[in-house]
Design a protein around this motif. Structure first.
Motif, PDB file in Angstrom:
ATOM      1  N   ILE A 108       0.893  -1.490  -0.140  1.00 25.64           N
ATOM      2  CA  ILE A 108       0.042  -0.417   0.015  1.00 25.64           C
ATOM      3  C   ILE A 108       1.403   1.538   0.043  1.00 25.64           C
ATOM      4  O   ILE A 108       1.793   1.601   0.781  1.00 25.64           O
ATOM      5  CB  ILE A 108      -1.469  -0.467   1.106  1.00 25.64           C
ATOM      6  N   LEU A 109       0.039   1.814  -0.716  1.00 24.50           N
ATOM      7  CA  LEU A 109       1.785   3.528  -0.852  1.00 24.50           C
ATOM      8  C   LEU A 109       0.488   4.737  -0.825  1.00 24.50           C
ATOM      9  O   LEU A 109      -0.682   4.956  -0.969  1.00 24.50           O
ATOM     10  CB  LEU A 109       2.260   3.751  -2.227  1.00 24.50           C
ATOM     11  N   ILE A 110       0.822   5.776   0.599  1.00 23.16           N
ATOM     12  CA  ILE A 110      -0.251   6.813   0.774  1.00 23.16           C
ATOM     13  C   ILE A 110       1.141   7.883   0.093  1.00 23.16           C
ATOM     14  O   ILE A 110       1.912   7.754   0.968  1.00 23.16           O
ATOM     15  CB  ILE A 110      -0.705   7.071   2.710  1.00 23.16           C
ATOM     16  N   ALA A 147      -7.251  -6.306   9.421  1.00 26.93           N
ATOM     17  CA  ALA A 147      -7.191  -7.548   9.065  1.00 26.93           C
ATOM     18  C   ALA A 147      -5.918  -7.488   7.923  1.00 26.93           C
ATOM     19  O   ALA A 147      -4.677  -7.935   7.474  1.00 26.93           O
ATOM     20  CB  ALA A 147      -8.370  -8.512   8.596  1.00 26.93           C
ATOM     21  N   ILE A 148      -6.352  -6.214   7.139  1.00 26.21           N
ATOM     22  CA  ILE A 148      -5.076  -5.571   6.282  1.00 26.21           C
ATOM     23  C   ILE A 148      -4.020  -5.310   6.431  1.00 26.21           C
ATOM     24  O   ILE A 148      -2.978  -5.777   5.832  1.00 26.21           O
ATOM     25  CB  ILE A 148      -5.984  -4.872   5.086  1.00 26.21           C
ATOM     26  N   LYS A 149      -4.138  -4.393   6.900  1.00 25.76           N
ATOM     27  CA  LYS A 149      -2.924  -3.647   8.236  1.00 25.76           C
ATOM     28  C   LYS A 149      -1.780  -5.037   8.901  1.00 25.76           C
ATOM     29  O   LYS A 149      -0.550  -4.494   8.608  1.00 25.76           O
ATOM     30  CB  LYS A 149      -3.155  -2.406   8.930  1.00 25.76           C
ATOM     31  N   GLU A 150      -2.277  -5.693   8.738  1.00 25.18           N
ATOM     32  CA  GLU A 150      -1.599  -6.607   9.689  1.00 25.18           C
ATOM     33  C   GLU A 150      -0.683  -7.200   8.798  1.00 25.18           C
ATOM     34  O   GLU A 150       0.438  -7.467   9.095  1.00 25.18           O
ATOM     35  CB  GLU A 150      -2.274  -7.463  10.513  1.00 25.18           C
ATOM     36  N   GLU A 175       2.370  -4.426   3.313  1.00 25.90           N
ATOM     37  CA  GLU A 175       3.623  -3.849   4.009  1.00 25.90           C
ATOM     38  C   GLU A 175       3.342  -2.321   3.134  1.00 25.90           C
ATOM     39  O   GLU A 175       2.543  -1.673   1.593  1.00 25.90           O
ATOM     40  CB  GLU A 175       4.762  -3.955   2.769  1.00 25.90           C
ATOM     41  N   ILE A 176       3.742  -0.685   3.995  1.00 30.39           N
ATOM     42  CA  ILE A 176       2.928   0.354   3.322  1.00 30.39           C
ATOM     43  C   ILE A 176       4.127   0.702   3.844  1.00 30.39           C
ATOM     44  O   ILE A 176       4.853   1.640   4.298  1.00 30.39           O
ATOM     45  CB  ILE A 176       2.177   0.610   4.997  1.00 30.39           C
ATOM     46  N   ARG A 191       6.371  -0.887  -6.220  1.00 28.95           N
ATOM     47  CA  ARG A 191       4.904  -2.004  -7.207  1.00 28.95           C
ATOM     48  C   ARG A 191       3.585  -2.013  -6.243  1.00 28.95           C
ATOM     49  O   ARG A 191       2.916  -3.098  -6.326  1.00 28.95           O
ATOM     50  CB  ARG A 191       5.166  -3.157  -7.702  1.00 28.95           C
ATOM     51  N   PRO A 192       2.973  -0.833  -5.868  1.00 28.85           N
ATOM     52  CA  PRO A 192       1.782  -1.193  -5.353  1.00 28.85           C
ATOM     53  C   PRO A 192       1.019  -2.102  -5.573  1.00 28.85           C
ATOM     54  O   PRO A 192       0.409  -1.597  -6.540  1.00 28.85           O
ATOM     55  CB  PRO A 192       1.784  -0.118  -4.232  1.00 28.85           C
ATOM     56  N   ASP A 193      -0.018  -2.689  -4.976  1.00 22.20           N
ATOM     57  CA  ASP A 193      -1.168  -2.792  -5.124  1.00 22.20           C
ATOM     58  C   ASP A 193      -2.250  -2.130  -5.085  1.00 22.20           C
ATOM     59  O   ASP A 193      -3.404  -1.825  -5.568  1.00 22.20           O
ATOM     60  CB  ASP A 193      -1.887  -4.196  -4.381  1.00 22.20           C
TER      61      ASP A 193
END
Ligand SMILES: [Mg+2]
Length: 119
Positions: free
Chosen positions: A3-5, A23-26, A29-30, A47-49
């Motif tokens: 994940i890219l913020i 559940a996703i954050k666990e 890779e952010i 290459r974030p999703d």
């Protein structure tokens, strides 16, 4: 999942970060960036999703970053998260291939929907 913020406001980045479903954050890779240049560089490197991208930023704004990310990867999955909710801006980024435009601050429930809709 990667994940890219990207937002020049650290608070805005943290708001998104905090509201990502647990559940996703666990297992995710952010990555975080503070301007469009960083957005493009981090995108190419990782290459974030999924990407959450602000529009108004220094150095390079979200419009230009979105364009460069789309040029690099036509399958990129970019949600715009912005205070700039003008119809013209929305039309522009959707035309460029953004998945959606979300008003700040993005709600937890909406984030859950966004992750549920990931291909
Ligand atoms: Mg901004």
């Amino acid at each position: 999942m990667k994940i890219l913020i990207v937002d020049d406001s650290k608070l805005s980045r943290l708001t998104i970060l905090k509201r990502i479903p647990a559940a996703i954050k666990e297992s995710a890779e952010i990555f975080q960036g503070a301007n469009g240049l960083e957005a493009v560089a981090l995108y190419k490197e990782h290459r974030p999703d999924i990407v959450f991208l602000d529009l108004t930023m220094p150095e390079m704004d979200g419009f230009e970053a979105l364009q460069l990310i789309r040029d690099f990867d036509q399958n990129s999955w970019v949600h715009i998260v912005t205070a700039d909710i003008q119809a013209k801006s929305q039309e522009k980024v959707l035309g460029m291939g953004a998945i959606s435009v979300e008003a700040k601050p993005i709600a937890e429930k909406r984030l859950a929907e966004i992750f549920a809709a990931l291909p």
